[in-house]
Design a protein around this motif. Structure first.
Motif, PDB file in Angstrom:
ATOM      1  N   GLU A  88       0.235  -1.461   0.136  1.00  0.00           N
ATOM      2  CA  GLU A  88       0.159   0.253   0.509  1.00  0.00           C
ATOM      3  C   GLU A  88       1.218   1.608  -0.112  1.00  0.00           C
ATOM      4  O   GLU A  88       1.874   0.888   0.566  1.00  0.00           O
ATOM      5  N   THR A  89       0.414   2.103  -0.535  1.00  0.00           N
ATOM      6  CA  THR A  89       1.122   3.708  -0.798  1.00  0.00           C
ATOM      7  C   THR A  89       0.037   4.454  -0.656  1.00  0.00           C
ATOM      8  O   THR A  89      -1.098   4.314  -0.823  1.00  0.00           O
ATOM      9  N   LEU A  90       0.985   5.741  -1.242  1.00  0.00           N
ATOM     10  CA  LEU A  90      -0.269   7.152  -1.397  1.00  0.00           C
ATOM     11  C   LEU A  90       0.170   7.027  -2.734  1.00  0.00           C
ATOM     12  O   LEU A  90       0.913   7.845  -2.814  1.00  0.00           O
ATOM     13  N   ASN A 113      -4.135   4.520   0.061  1.00  0.00           N
ATOM     14  CA  ASN A 113      -5.154   4.611  -1.351  1.00  0.00           C
ATOM     15  C   ASN A 113      -4.442   4.646  -2.923  1.00  0.00           C
ATOM     16  O   ASN A 113      -5.087   4.467  -3.447  1.00  0.00           O
ATOM     17  N   ARG A 114      -3.275   4.004  -2.450  1.00  0.00           N
ATOM     18  CA  ARG A 114      -2.804   3.586  -3.756  1.00  0.00           C
ATOM     19  C   ARG A 114      -2.493   1.920  -4.123  1.00  0.00           C
ATOM     20  O   ARG A 114      -1.647   1.013  -2.568  1.00  0.00           O
ATOM     21  N   PHE A 115      -2.971   0.975  -4.370  1.00  0.00           N
ATOM     22  CA  PHE A 115      -2.697  -0.795  -4.341  1.00  0.00           C
ATOM     23  C   PHE A 115      -2.308  -1.505  -5.093  1.00  0.00           C
ATOM     24  O   PHE A 115      -1.717  -1.594  -6.253  1.00  0.00           O
ATOM     25  N   TYR A 116      -1.256  -2.244  -4.600  1.00  0.00           N
ATOM     26  CA  TYR A 116      -0.743  -2.770  -5.408  1.00  0.00           C
ATOM     27  C   TYR A 116       0.262  -4.739  -5.047  1.00  0.00           C
ATOM     28  O   TYR A 116      -0.259  -4.842  -4.053  1.00  0.00           O
ATOM     29  N   ILE A 171      -4.210  -2.470  -7.878  1.00  0.00           N
ATOM     30  CA  ILE A 171      -4.959  -3.360  -8.546  1.00  0.00           C
ATOM     31  C   ILE A 171      -6.072  -2.115  -7.015  1.00  0.00           C
ATOM     32  O   ILE A 171      -5.530  -1.336  -6.789  1.00  0.00           O
ATOM     33  N   ASP A 172      -7.495  -2.509  -7.420  1.00  0.00           N
ATOM     34  CA  ASP A 172      -9.004  -1.739  -7.031  1.00  0.00           C
ATOM     35  C   ASP A 172      -8.652  -1.048  -5.621  1.00  0.00           C
ATOM     36  O   ASP A 172      -9.137  -0.250  -5.188  1.00  0.00           O
TER      37      ASP A 172
END
Length: 161
Positions: free
Chosen positions: A121-123, A154-157, A141-142
């Motif tokens: 997770e990042t932002l 709010n960003r997922f990988y 990923i969403d």
């Protein structure tokens, strides 16, 4: 930049790594609850990552810790999924290849621990980090996975190892 070394964290690195995290997080607006800066393990990273299937590494140059990253089982996730955690570098380590070298070291540790997927997770705003993740094969990923407690991200990988 002179060469750097990537090695497992030791207890005498805990204060330096906590300082790195507390210096870097506000740079990206990541303060308060929901971010690693408020995570109590930040002050004792060597103990937190001593558990089975956990690994944390620091990047050091001339005896000074400039950053770190680790992997651990994804809280609330499937047993085959690890999380890339607390990957932070001081500005002087960025752009030096330390991030790519650290990523390779962490992913090797994840594979050695039997994980088949790695989540992170990042932002928004951590653009250089997201470029590194994507160059390393992570795909966006969403939605969040697991129960990391990082509500501010709010960003997922995800990466298949």
């Amino acid at each position: 930049m002179s060469t750097f070394e990537i090695r497992p964290i030791r207890s005498d690195d805990d204060a330096a790594m906590a300082a790195v995290i507390r210096t870097v997080m506000p740079e990206f607006g990541a303060t308060g609850s929901g971010f690693a800066i408020s995570d109590p393990e930040v002050d004792w990273m060597s103990r937190a990552y001593a558990a089975p299937r956990h690994a944390y590494f620091v990047v050091e140059r001339d005896g000074r810790v400039l950053g770190g990253a680790g992997v651990a089982p994804l809280a609330g996730g499937d047993a085959d999924v690890c999380e890339l955690r607390k990957m932070y570098f001081l500005p002087e380590a960025r752009g030096s290849g330390a991030g790519a070298a650290m990523m390779a070291r962490c992913l090797d540790a994840a594979r050695a621990s039997g994980f088949t997927r790695c989540y992170l997770e990042t932002l928004t705003g951590m653009d250089a980090a997201m470029r590194l993740y994507e160059r390393s094969g992570f795909r966006r990923i969403d939605t969040a996975m697991g129960a990391t407690g990082h509500g501010g991200c709010n960003r997922f990988y995800l990466l298949d190892l």
